[in-house]
Design a protein around this motif. Sequence first.
Motif, PDB file in Angstrom:
ATOM      1  N   GLU A 201       4.817   9.726   5.845  1.00 17.76           N
ATOM      2  CA  GLU A 201       4.032  10.620   4.998  1.00 17.76           C
ATOM      3  C   GLU A 201       2.589  10.733   5.492  1.00 17.76           C
ATOM      4  O   GLU A 201       2.023  11.819   5.565  1.00 17.76           O
TER       5      GLU A 201
ATOM      6  N   HIS B  64      -5.081   7.087   0.887  1.00 15.77           N
ATOM      7  CA  HIS B  64      -5.904   8.294   0.723  1.00 15.77           C
ATOM      8  C   HIS B  64      -7.247   7.932   0.074  1.00 15.77           C
ATOM      9  O   HIS B  64      -8.300   8.401   0.507  1.00 15.77           O
ATOM     10  N   HIS B  65      -7.218   7.101  -0.942  1.00 18.62           N
ATOM     11  CA  HIS B  65      -8.443   6.666  -1.611  1.00 18.62           C
ATOM     12  C   HIS B  65      -9.352   5.902  -0.644  1.00 18.62           C
ATOM     13  O   HIS B  65     -10.574   6.087  -0.654  1.00 18.62           O
TER      14      HIS B  65
ATOM     15  N   CYS C   1       0.839  -1.198   0.000  1.00 16.90           N
ATOM     16  CA  CYS C   1       0.000   0.000   0.000  1.00 16.90           C
ATOM     17  C   CYS C   1       0.873   1.246   0.000  1.00 16.90           C
ATOM     18  O   CYS C   1       1.834   1.330   0.749  1.00 16.90           O
ATOM     19  N   ASP C   2       0.511   2.204  -0.826  1.00 12.83           N
ATOM     20  CA  ASP C   2       1.198   3.494  -0.828  1.00 12.83           C
ATOM     21  C   ASP C   2       0.241   4.561  -0.309  1.00 12.83           C
ATOM     22  O   ASP C   2      -0.910   4.286   0.022  1.00 12.83           O
ATOM     23  N   GLY C   3       0.739   5.783  -0.221  1.00  9.80           N
ATOM     24  CA  GLY C   3      -0.062   6.874   0.328  1.00  9.80           C
ATOM     25  C   GLY C   3      -1.314   7.171  -0.467  1.00  9.80           C
ATOM     26  O   GLY C   3      -2.365   7.477   0.091  1.00  9.80           O
ATOM     27  N   THR C   4      -1.232   7.076  -1.784  1.00 11.97           N
ATOM     28  CA  THR C   4      -2.389   7.344  -2.636  1.00 11.97           C
ATOM     29  C   THR C   4      -3.490   6.318  -2.402  1.00 11.97           C
ATOM     30  O   THR C   4      -4.670   6.657  -2.352  1.00 11.97           O
ATOM     31  N   PHE C   5      -3.102   5.062  -2.256  1.00 10.39           N
ATOM     32  CA  PHE C   5      -4.069   3.990  -2.000  1.00 10.39           C
ATOM     33  C   PHE C   5      -4.779   4.227  -0.672  1.00 10.39           C
ATOM     34  O   PHE C   5      -6.004   4.132  -0.580  1.00 10.39           O
TER      35      PHE C   5
ATOM     36  N   TYR D  80      -5.523   9.332   8.338  1.00  8.68           N
ATOM     37  CA  TYR D  80      -4.865   8.518   7.333  1.00  8.68           C
ATOM     38  C   TYR D  80      -4.082   7.372   7.965  1.00  8.68           C
ATOM     39  O   TYR D  80      -4.095   6.263   7.489  1.00  8.68           O
TER      40      TYR D  80
END
Length: 81
Positions: A69, A36-37, A30-34, A77
């Motif tokens: 992050e 966030h979504h 998992c990254d930050g964008t995932f 988050y």
Amino acid sequence: MKVKKQKRHRKSLTFYTACFGFRKPYKVLCDGTFVHHLVVNRITPADTALANILSATVKLYTTRCVLVELKRLGKSYSEAL
């Protein structure tokens, strides 16, 4: 989920299993964008949602830099993971 989507997901998983040796439980990075979504669309718990899509158990992973992050972005988050 619609039958066509399920069939498409099943075909993709079969391809990756045959060609690249993927096996259950699937490990998802998992990254930050995932994350966030997930928070914006209120998808909780994430591992259950992915398990339903992939029709198998899922283990979620992330890196330390992504956690830092997310901590900078806010408490909501970091709680999503």
